[in-house]
Design an enzyme around this catalytic site. Structure first.
Site, mmCIF file in Angstrom:
data_model
loop_
_atom_site.group_PDB
_atom_site.id
_atom_site.type_symbol
_atom_site.label_atom_id
_atom_site.label_comp_id
_atom_site.label_asym_id
_atom_site.label_seq_id
_atom_site.Cartn_x
_atom_site.Cartn_y
_atom_site.Cartn_z
ATOM 1 N N HIS A 1 -8.571 0.722 18.670
ATOM 2 C CA HIS A 1 -8.144 1.911 17.916
ATOM 3 C C HIS A 1 -9.409 2.404 17.213
ATOM 4 O O HIS A 1 -9.670 2.075 16.059
ATOM 5 C CB HIS A 1 -7.055 1.543 16.912
ATOM 6 C CG HIS A 1 -6.589 2.712 16.091
ATOM 7 N ND1 HIS A 1 -6.010 3.822 16.637
ATOM 8 C CD2 HIS A 1 -6.634 2.943 14.750
ATOM 9 C CE1 HIS A 1 -5.710 4.686 15.676
ATOM 10 N NE2 HIS A 1 -6.091 4.175 14.527
ATOM 11 N N ASP B 1 2.325 -1.701 -4.520
ATOM 12 C CA ASP B 1 0.938 -1.240 -4.695
ATOM 13 C C ASP B 1 0.381 -1.899 -5.952
ATOM 14 O O ASP B 1 1.138 -2.401 -6.787
ATOM 15 C CB ASP B 1 0.887 0.288 -4.825
ATOM 16 C CG ASP B 1 -0.459 0.869 -4.410
ATOM 17 O OD1 ASP B 1 -0.560 1.444 -3.306
ATOM 18 O OD2 ASP B 1 -1.436 0.736 -5.192
ATOM 19 N N ARG C 1 -10.755 6.584 5.924
ATOM 20 C CA ARG C 1 -12.098 7.144 6.123
ATOM 21 C C ARG C 1 -12.166 8.586 5.626
ATOM 22 O O ARG C 1 -11.168 9.303 5.667
ATOM 23 C CB ARG C 1 -12.526 7.027 7.583
ATOM 24 C CG ARG C 1 -11.605 7.665 8.585
ATOM 25 C CD ARG C 1 -12.149 7.419 9.976
ATOM 26 N NE ARG C 1 -11.179 7.827 10.972
ATOM 27 C CZ ARG C 1 -11.502 8.358 12.137
ATOM 28 N NH1 ARG C 1 -12.766 8.548 12.451
ATOM 29 N NH2 ARG C 1 -10.562 8.695 13.003
ATOM 30 N N GLY D 1 0.874 -1.175 0.000
ATOM 31 C CA GLY D 1 0.000 0.000 0.000
ATOM 32 C C GLY D 1 0.906 1.217 0.000
ATOM 33 O O GLY D 1 1.600 1.480 0.988
ATOM 34 N N SER D 2 0.956 1.907 -1.135
ATOM 35 C CA SER D 2 1.917 3.020 -1.278
ATOM 36 C C SER D 2 1.192 4.349 -1.403
ATOM 37 O O SER D 2 1.637 5.246 -2.108
ATOM 38 C CB SER D 2 2.797 2.786 -2.509
ATOM 39 O OG SER D 2 3.364 1.513 -2.441
HETATM 40 P P1 NAI Z 1 -4.601 5.810 0.388
HETATM 41 O O1 NAI Z 1 -5.904 5.704 -0.326
HETATM 42 O O2 NAI Z 1 -3.788 7.048 0.239
HETATM 43 O O3 NAI Z 1 -3.652 4.561 0.000
HETATM 44 C C1 NAI Z 1 -4.110 3.234 0.014
HETATM 45 C C2 NAI Z 1 -3.297 2.502 -1.062
HETATM 46 O O4 NAI Z 1 -3.603 1.099 -0.976
HETATM 47 C C3 NAI Z 1 -3.611 2.940 -2.489
HETATM 48 O O5 NAI Z 1 -2.431 3.381 -3.137
HETATM 49 C C4 NAI Z 1 -4.177 1.676 -3.140
HETATM 50 O O6 NAI Z 1 -3.848 1.570 -4.526
HETATM 51 C C5 NAI Z 1 -3.500 0.601 -2.313
HETATM 52 N N1 NAI Z 1 -4.126 -0.720 -2.431
HETATM 53 C C6 NAI Z 1 -5.441 -1.042 -2.416
HETATM 54 N N2 NAI Z 1 -5.599 -2.371 -2.569
HETATM 55 C C7 NAI Z 1 -4.355 -2.911 -2.655
HETATM 56 C C8 NAI Z 1 -3.839 -4.223 -2.786
HETATM 57 N N3 NAI Z 1 -4.659 -5.283 -2.883
HETATM 58 N N4 NAI Z 1 -2.495 -4.401 -2.836
HETATM 59 C C9 NAI Z 1 -1.659 -3.347 -2.743
HETATM 60 N N5 NAI Z 1 -2.076 -2.074 -2.605
HETATM 61 C C10 NAI Z 1 -3.413 -1.859 -2.576
HETATM 62 O O7 NAI Z 1 -4.947 5.561 1.938
HETATM 63 P P2 NAI Z 1 -4.042 5.958 3.210
HETATM 64 O O8 NAI Z 1 -4.427 7.309 3.678
HETATM 65 O O9 NAI Z 1 -2.637 5.659 2.883
HETATM 66 O O10 NAI Z 1 -4.604 4.916 4.311
HETATM 67 C C11 NAI Z 1 -4.381 3.525 4.171
HETATM 68 C C12 NAI Z 1 -5.060 2.772 5.314
HETATM 69 O O11 NAI Z 1 -4.398 3.094 6.553
HETATM 70 C C13 NAI Z 1 -6.521 3.141 5.527
HETATM 71 O O12 NAI Z 1 -7.280 1.983 5.825
HETATM 72 C C14 NAI Z 1 -6.499 4.079 6.727
HETATM 73 O O13 NAI Z 1 -7.717 4.133 7.425
HETATM 74 C C15 NAI Z 1 -5.397 3.410 7.537
HETATM 75 N N6 NAI Z 1 -4.796 4.222 8.574
HETATM 76 C C16 NAI Z 1 -4.547 3.600 9.765
HETATM 77 C C17 NAI Z 1 -3.945 4.276 10.801
HETATM 78 C C18 NAI Z 1 -3.675 3.570 12.086
HETATM 79 O O14 NAI Z 1 -3.332 4.210 13.077
HETATM 80 N N7 NAI Z 1 -3.770 2.263 12.134
HETATM 81 C C19 NAI Z 1 -3.574 5.698 10.674
HETATM 82 C C20 NAI Z 1 -3.856 6.250 9.366
HETATM 83 C C21 NAI Z 1 -4.448 5.527 8.349
#
Ligand code: NAI
Length: 304
Positions: free
Chosen positions: A173, A31, A80, A7-8
């Site tokens: 969380h 990704d 979200r 996930g990039s």
């Molecule tokens: P984003 O939308 O910027 O990036 C998500 C990436 O995942 C996209 O580039 C997408 O192409 C890729 N992706 C989707 N399916 C895939 C697959 N099967 N294989 C490889 N890559 C795939 O989202 P962002 O902001 O980076 O957030 C990512 C996740 O992290 C979200 O679920 C968000 O809620 C979570 N998050 C969790 C936090 C925590 O404290 N645990 C803190 C901040 C975000």
């Protein structure tokens, strides 16, 4: 060995940057979007060359490339939008996490897996069960980010260096996060010597809701999550035995079994080396159990 980040997007790129500038290991961004991980890798590499850090940062769309990874970070999935709760992402992200976890099991079964995708605790459980990896090797990052927010409010209210603050955040969380005011201190001195009880209650509330405020303002949280994952990776790579909160599978601790939720653990080269079973008071226990119920419901909804 390599730190592989699946996930990039915004958070994945921030994790890669934070791991790289700490000089922890080589980094691989993965990704499904063609070009995105390669572009992020180039951008980060250019920063590293100026900093004199000779780590290799690469991008790939091929899961087979994660096979020499010591640590895999799973951060693929939707974030979200303003007004959404983390649980609103449950079904969409469960199918992504299930799919990615099968790839991790095929190519990097002996790695340590750090899950970041939300809703964090059910996704950690799903990844653990889908990969079939040992419970000490699969953990979620959530509590450490909540803790960085908690400490930031304590720092503002006490006007002392953040370095002097010790604190802990446990439970889900999400809606039932539990900042443990009672366990906080400033260089061993009780928090009440610095911050009134009323201000402490405000800090508790603010910590629980501030992520939604950031998302409302800028659409996502990015830098602090990247830093939190890098701290976990550093504890593992350097075998630091750091005591930090992670989402871990409970096996009788806190009177609960077969659920992943935020608790303090000792983190070192073997992953979760010990779960610390805190003695909670009745108010803390009530919130913690609300967290357990919420995560259990979510797990039931996604597990076959
Ligand atoms: P984003 O939308 O910027 O990036 C998500 C990436 O995942 C996209 O580039 C997408 O192409 C890729 N992706 C989707 N399916 C895939 C697959 N099967 N294989 C490889 N890559 C795939 O989202 P962002 O902001 O980076 O957030 C990512 C996740 O992290 C979200 O679920 C968000 O809620 C979570 N998050 C969790 C936090 C925590 O404290 N645990 C803190 C901040 C975000």
């Amino acid at each position: 060995m390599t730190i592989a980040i699946i996930g990039s997007g915004k958070v994945g790129a921030s994790i890669a940057l934070n791991c790289a500038i700490r000089d922890l290991d080589d980094v691989l961004l993965v990704d499904i979007v063609q070009g995105l991980p390669q572009g992020e890798a180039m951008d980060i590499s250019h920063q590293l060359s100026e900093m004199g850090i000779d780590r290799l940062v690469r991008g790939s769309n091929n899961y087979a490339d994660i096979s020499d990874s010591g640590i895999v970070v799973l951060v693929a999935g939707l974030g979200r939008k303003p007004g959404m709760s983390r649980m609103d992402l449950l079904h969409t992200n469960a199918s992504i996490v299930r799919d990615v976890s099968m790839k991790v099991a095929s190519y990097a079964r002996n790695s340590i897996l750090i899950v970041v995708t939300n809703p964090l605790d059910p996704m950690t459980y799903l990844a653990l069960k889908t990969t079939g990896m040992h419970k000490d090797k699969v953990m979620g990052m959530g509590g450490l980010l909540d803790l960085s927010r908690f400490k930031s409010f304590i720092r503002e209210a006490s006007n002392v260096s953040g370095e002097s603050i010790q604190a802990m955040v446990i439970s889900e969380h999400g809606e039932n996060m539990l900042p443990l005011i009672r366990f906080c201190c400033i260089s061993g001195i009780p928090l009440i010597d610095f911050i009134s009880a009323e201000a402490q209650s405000q800090i508790f509330e603010n910590t629980r809701k501030v992520a939604a405020d950031v998302i409302a303002l800028k659409g996502a949280t990015t830098y602090a999550p990247g830093n939190a994952v890098a701290i976990m990776a550093e504890a593992i790579i350097k075998d630091k035995k750091s005591v930090i909160p992670v989402s871990a599978l409970l096996d009788g601790e806190y009177g609960v079994s077969n659920i992943c939720i935020g608790v303090p653990v000792v983190l070192g080269e073997n992953g979760i080396e010990r779960v610390i079973d805190l003695k909670l008071n009745s108010i803390e226990r009530e919130i913690f159990h609300k967290g357990i119920n919420s995560v259990s419901e979510a797990i039931k909804a996604i597990m076959p």
